[in-house]
Design a protein around this motif. Structure first.
Motif, PDB file in Angstrom:
ATOM      1  N   LYS A   9      -1.921   1.263  -3.562  1.00  0.00           N
ATOM      2  CA  LYS A   9      -2.487   1.688  -2.275  1.00  0.00           C
ATOM      3  C   LYS A   9      -3.935   1.251  -2.095  1.00  0.00           C
ATOM      4  O   LYS A   9      -4.397   1.118  -0.974  1.00  0.00           O
ATOM      5  N   LYS A  40       0.818  -1.216   0.000  1.00  0.00           N
ATOM      6  CA  LYS A  40       0.000   0.000   0.000  1.00  0.00           C
ATOM      7  C   LYS A  40       0.852   1.266   0.000  1.00  0.00           C
ATOM      8  O   LYS A  40       0.375   2.334  -0.358  1.00  0.00           O
ATOM      9  N   ASN A  41       2.129   1.151   0.379  1.00  0.00           N
ATOM     10  CA  ASN A  41       3.045   2.289   0.339  1.00  0.00           C
ATOM     11  C   ASN A  41       4.482   1.756   0.405  1.00  0.00           C
ATOM     12  O   ASN A  41       4.700   0.554   0.413  1.00  0.00           O
TER      13      ASN A  41
END
Length: 130
Positions: A111, A66-67
């Motif tokens: 993300k 997601k990051n």
């Protein structure tokens, strides 16, 4: 090649270490997490691979995170859960040298849909038929 997709993210090495530190001789939170992940991965194997079994594999693993907050080596430690879940689902007999030829890792960011995509390449078929 067959594909297996595991939704979400797996615990990082730092999270695993934190779980191990919280335990004591009677109770280990890590064991609960490992058991839950094995069941989830086993379920995804059975659902997506529909009973397929492989003698020896090379796994191409793409981690969609997601990051970028976690280091790649912290993320890829989750492969242990992937292998254990595949063994529990009987996709591979074991996760040792006899059944796992190797693996590669790629890292991407998504993300909105973190996941792990695994391409399962069966290897060594010519050697086994001789």
């Amino acid at each position: 090649m067959d594909q297996l997709i595991i939704p979400g993210e797996l615990p990082s090495l730092n999270q695993i270490i934190d779980l191990a530190k919280k335990g004591n001789r009677i109770y280990q939170p890590y064991n609960d997490v490992k058991k839950q992940l094995n069941i989830m991965i086993m379920y995804q194997c059975r659902k997506q691979l529909k009973g397929k079994k492989f003698n020896k594999v090379f796994l191409h693993i793409t981690w969609f995170c997601k990051n970028k907050k976690q280091d790649k080596d912290n993320i890829s430690v989750g492969q242990k859960f992937l292998f254990d879940g595949m063994v529990h689902a009987k996709v591979i007999e074991n996760d040792g040298w006899k059944n796992v030829d190797g693996f590669s890792h790629r890292f991407e960011v998504d993300k909105n849909n973190p996941r792990i995509e695994i391409l399962i390449e069966e290897v060594g078929l010519n050697e086994q038929s001789q």
